[in-house]
Design a protein around this motif. Structure first.
Motif, PDB file in Angstrom:
ATOM      1  N   LEU A  56      45.717  32.929  36.519  1.00 38.43           N
ATOM      2  CA  LEU A  56      46.614  33.843  37.223  1.00 38.43           C
ATOM      3  C   LEU A  56      48.046  33.646  36.739  1.00 38.43           C
ATOM      4  O   LEU A  56      48.771  34.607  36.451  1.00 38.43           O
ATOM      5  CB  LEU A  56      46.515  33.612  38.736  1.00 38.43           C
ATOM      6  CG  LEU A  56      47.545  34.334  39.605  1.00 38.43           C
ATOM      7  CD1 LEU A  56      47.454  35.842  39.423  1.00 38.43           C
ATOM      8  CD2 LEU A  56      47.350  33.955  41.068  1.00 38.43           C
ATOM      9  N   HIS A  57      48.479  32.401  36.622  1.00 40.26           N
ATOM     10  CA  HIS A  57      49.834  32.103  36.168  1.00 40.26           C
ATOM     11  C   HIS A  57      50.044  32.536  34.716  1.00 40.26           C
ATOM     12  O   HIS A  57      51.090  33.081  34.363  1.00 40.26           O
ATOM     13  CB  HIS A  57      50.110  30.606  36.310  1.00 40.26           C
ATOM     14  CG  HIS A  57      50.161  30.130  37.721  1.00 40.26           C
ATOM     15  ND1 HIS A  57      51.338  30.106  38.450  1.00 40.26           N
ATOM     16  CD2 HIS A  57      49.194  29.658  38.552  1.00 40.26           C
ATOM     17  CE1 HIS A  57      51.086  29.641  39.668  1.00 40.26           C
ATOM     18  NE2 HIS A  57      49.788  29.361  39.755  1.00 40.26           N
ATOM     19  N   LEU A  58      49.051  32.283  33.874  1.00 34.21           N
ATOM     20  CA  LEU A  58      49.188  32.607  32.454  1.00 34.21           C
ATOM     21  C   LEU A  58      49.168  34.118  32.222  1.00 34.21           C
ATOM     22  O   LEU A  58      49.903  34.634  31.370  1.00 34.21           O
ATOM     23  CB  LEU A  58      48.075  31.920  31.663  1.00 34.21           C
ATOM     24  CG  LEU A  58      47.995  30.401  31.819  1.00 34.21           C
ATOM     25  CD1 LEU A  58      46.930  29.824  30.898  1.00 34.21           C
ATOM     26  CD2 LEU A  58      49.346  29.743  31.540  1.00 34.21           C
ATOM     27  N   HIS A  88      45.067  43.535  43.239  1.00 30.48           N
ATOM     28  CA  HIS A  88      45.803  42.529  42.489  1.00 30.48           C
ATOM     29  C   HIS A  88      45.668  41.142  43.121  1.00 30.48           C
ATOM     30  O   HIS A  88      45.510  41.017  44.342  1.00 30.48           O
ATOM     31  CB  HIS A  88      47.287  42.884  42.413  1.00 30.48           C
ATOM     32  CG  HIS A  88      47.577  44.097  41.599  1.00 30.48           C
ATOM     33  ND1 HIS A  88      47.242  45.376  42.023  1.00 30.48           N
ATOM     34  CD2 HIS A  88      48.173  44.237  40.378  1.00 30.48           C
ATOM     35  CE1 HIS A  88      47.626  46.247  41.098  1.00 30.48           C
ATOM     36  NE2 HIS A  88      48.189  45.590  40.105  1.00 30.48           N
ATOM     37  N   MET A  89      45.755  40.112  42.285  1.00 34.12           N
ATOM     38  CA  MET A  89      45.830  38.734  42.744  1.00 34.12           C
ATOM     39  C   MET A  89      47.297  38.317  42.684  1.00 34.12           C
ATOM     40  O   MET A  89      47.961  38.470  41.654  1.00 34.12           O
ATOM     41  CB  MET A  89      44.965  37.838  41.848  1.00 34.12           C
ATOM     42  CG  MET A  89      44.735  36.445  42.388  1.00 34.12           C
ATOM     43  SD  MET A  89      43.594  35.508  41.308  1.00 34.12           S
ATOM     44  CE  MET A  89      42.067  36.443  41.554  1.00 34.12           C
ATOM     45  N   ASP A 145      54.545  39.575  39.444  1.00 31.03           N
ATOM     46  CA  ASP A 145      54.233  38.668  40.547  1.00 31.03           C
ATOM     47  C   ASP A 145      52.793  38.819  41.030  1.00 31.03           C
ATOM     48  O   ASP A 145      52.359  38.096  41.927  1.00 31.03           O
ATOM     49  CB  ASP A 145      55.178  38.912  41.727  1.00 31.03           C
ATOM     50  CG  ASP A 145      56.614  38.536  41.390  1.00 31.03           C
ATOM     51  OD1 ASP A 145      56.808  37.550  40.654  1.00 31.03           O
ATOM     52  OD2 ASP A 145      57.540  39.239  41.856  1.00 31.03           O
ATOM     53  N   ALA A 146      52.049  39.772  40.454  1.00 29.58           N
ATOM     54  CA  ALA A 146      50.650  39.983  40.808  1.00 29.58           C
ATOM     55  C   ALA A 146      49.937  40.549  39.589  1.00 29.58           C
ATOM     56  O   ALA A 146      50.537  41.266  38.785  1.00 29.58           O
ATOM     57  CB  ALA A 146      50.523  40.936  41.995  1.00 29.58           C
ATOM     58  N   VAL A 147      48.655  40.212  39.447  1.00 26.02           N
ATOM     59  CA  VAL A 147      47.872  40.618  38.285  1.00 26.02           C
ATOM     60  C   VAL A 147      46.617  41.342  38.754  1.00 26.02           C
ATOM     61  O   VAL A 147      45.960  40.906  39.720  1.00 26.02           O
ATOM     62  CB  VAL A 147      47.474  39.395  37.436  1.00 26.02           C
ATOM     63  CG1 VAL A 147      46.663  39.822  36.215  1.00 26.02           C
ATOM     64  CG2 VAL A 147      48.714  38.607  37.009  1.00 26.02           C
ATOM     65  N   ARG A 148      46.274  42.441  38.092  1.00 28.65           N
ATOM     66  CA  ARG A 148      45.036  43.156  38.431  1.00 28.65           C
ATOM     67  C   ARG A 148      43.848  42.194  38.310  1.00 28.65           C
ATOM     68  O   ARG A 148      43.782  41.387  37.379  1.00 28.65           O
ATOM     69  CB  ARG A 148      44.833  44.350  37.514  1.00 28.65           C
ATOM     70  CG  ARG A 148      45.886  45.429  37.646  1.00 28.65           C
ATOM     71  CD  ARG A 148      45.549  46.643  36.806  1.00 28.65           C
ATOM     72  NE  ARG A 148      44.496  47.445  37.415  1.00 28.65           N
ATOM     73  CZ  ARG A 148      43.979  48.537  36.857  1.00 28.65           C
ATOM     74  NH1 ARG A 148      44.380  48.927  35.650  1.00 28.65           N
ATOM     75  NH2 ARG A 148      43.048  49.230  37.487  1.00 28.65           N
TER      76      ARG A 148
END
Length: 385
Positions: A321-323, A353-354, A146-149
């Protein structure tokens, strides 16, 4: 027990496509190594091709592609020629429609501008599909997180003095961003090393740090500088060589301890396949608007996953972000605040994280400023009601 027939319409015929050419001015000209080596002029604006697709059942999707420096009007012109092929088609059939669009312009190729013009349309179709499902795009694709660095790039350009770069980096970290990328690749290699050393000393040893040479080193320079950079414990060295030098990048990846990142300049699945098969990258950096949209991006991601590669999609965090959230292995997303004036929404950043927004689709709506920066637009099919 026999299942009851669904009352939800299975098909979603496309009735309208709106295209717009938008020019976003930057607050100040920026320069990377391509400017300092005389290959390009400073970047002052970015051109965007926006596509809005509407269907018979009242749903809409929005997507965009972009071009830095030259190419924006070309993307817009090509999209105007091929977009009518979507009218009357079922918006759910995204893979088939991507093939239809690429064949509509096949005489000018299946990469480069020809496929980049498709990207805005393809992304709009995926946005529409996720909205119809009531899901964020990452969830529709099958999110792994649910979050990406995230790491910041916009504060580390070579047009900025080192004091400003350090200040920008410290501000980014305070705002929750998890890593910092510096531009390198100057004609004077010692200036690059001093720049990296200064930032590492100021930020400390624990902050994730990346460098990006923007294709400006030759093979001997990249090997020599890469060895010196080992002591800074970098997350990666990005584009040390020409983007199409798969063999050279593979040699660096095999001999340096620091991971190699590349792929952002490539514009097709086939070009990325060559990088992957040559083992040219530890971090693959595909760009959905450049490769033709989300449909080909997912093909690249499958190839990368099969080789256990990490991924750090280039630019356009609003899409990537989604990918990245839907990629099963290690991912980073690149933070640029440049595009924020184009949208009413903002992405949330916390603890390095985003966060994937919980809004359906990409979770974006165009701002009034985007309308003000529109230099041309066209409506294809029925006008919006």
């Amino acid at each position: 027990m026999t299942a009851r027939p669904s009352t939800i319409l299975a098909t979603s015929p496309i009735t309208r496509v709106r295209l717009a050419l938008v020019r976003l001015p930057l607050h100040a000209p920026i320069s990377d190594a391509k400017v300092l080596t005389g290959r390009q002029q400073p970047l002052t604006e970015i051109s965007f091709l926006f596509a809005e697709i509407g269907t018979e059942d009242g749903h809409e999707g929005m997507g965009f592609g972009y071009s830095k420096r030259a190419g924006g009007p070309g993307l817009y012109a090509h999209a105007k020629e091929i977009a009518p092929a979507l009218l009357g088609e079922d918006a759910n059939d995204i893979g088939r429609l991507w093939d239809k669009l690429v064949w509509a312009g096949a005489s000018v190729g299946r990469s480069g501008l020809a496929t980049q013009a498709i990207a805005a349309l393809d992304i709009a179709l995926w946005d529409l599909k996720a909205k119809r499902a009531g899901l964020p795009l990452a969830k529709l694709l099958g999110a792994h997180r649910d979050a990406v660095r995230c790491y910041n790039t916009s504060g580390g350009y070579l047009s900025m003095p080192i004091e400003e770069v350090v200040e920008n980096a410290q501000k980014s970290l305070t705002n929750g961003i998890g890593g910092i990328k510096l531009k390198v690749g100057q004609p004077d290699v010692t200036a690059d090393l001093k720049r990296v050393e200064s930032v590492r000393e100021q930020l400390g040893d624990t902050v994730p740090l990346m460098v990006d040479a923007n294709q400006q080193w030759d093979r001997p320079t990249a090997q020599r500088v890469g060895r010196v950079l080992e002591r800074f414990d970098l997350v990666w060295i990005e584009e040390p060589l020409d983007a199409y030098d798969a063999e050279g990048h593979a040699a660096l990846a095999a001999t340096l301890d620091t991971p190699i990142a590349t792929g952002e300049m490539l514009t097709s699945v086939a070009e990325h396949r060559r990088l992957i098969e040559a083992r040219s990258a530890d971090f693959l950096q595909p760009d959905a608007p450049r490769v033709g949209g989300i449909t080909p991006f997912l093909r690249i991601a499958a190839l990368a996953d099969d080789r256990s590669l990490s991924m750090a999609p280039h630019f356009a965090m609003e899409i990537h972000l989604h990918l990245a959230a839907a990629y099963p292995r290690t991912t980073w997303v690149e933070h640029f605040e440049w595009l924020e004036p184009l949208f009413n929404e903002r992405l949330e950043i916390r603890d390095g994280h985003m966060l994937v927004p919980d809004r359906p689709g990409l979770g974006l709506t165009l701002s009034g400023q985007a309308t003000a920066w529109t230099s041309d637009h066209t409506e294809i099919g029925s006008p919006r009601q």
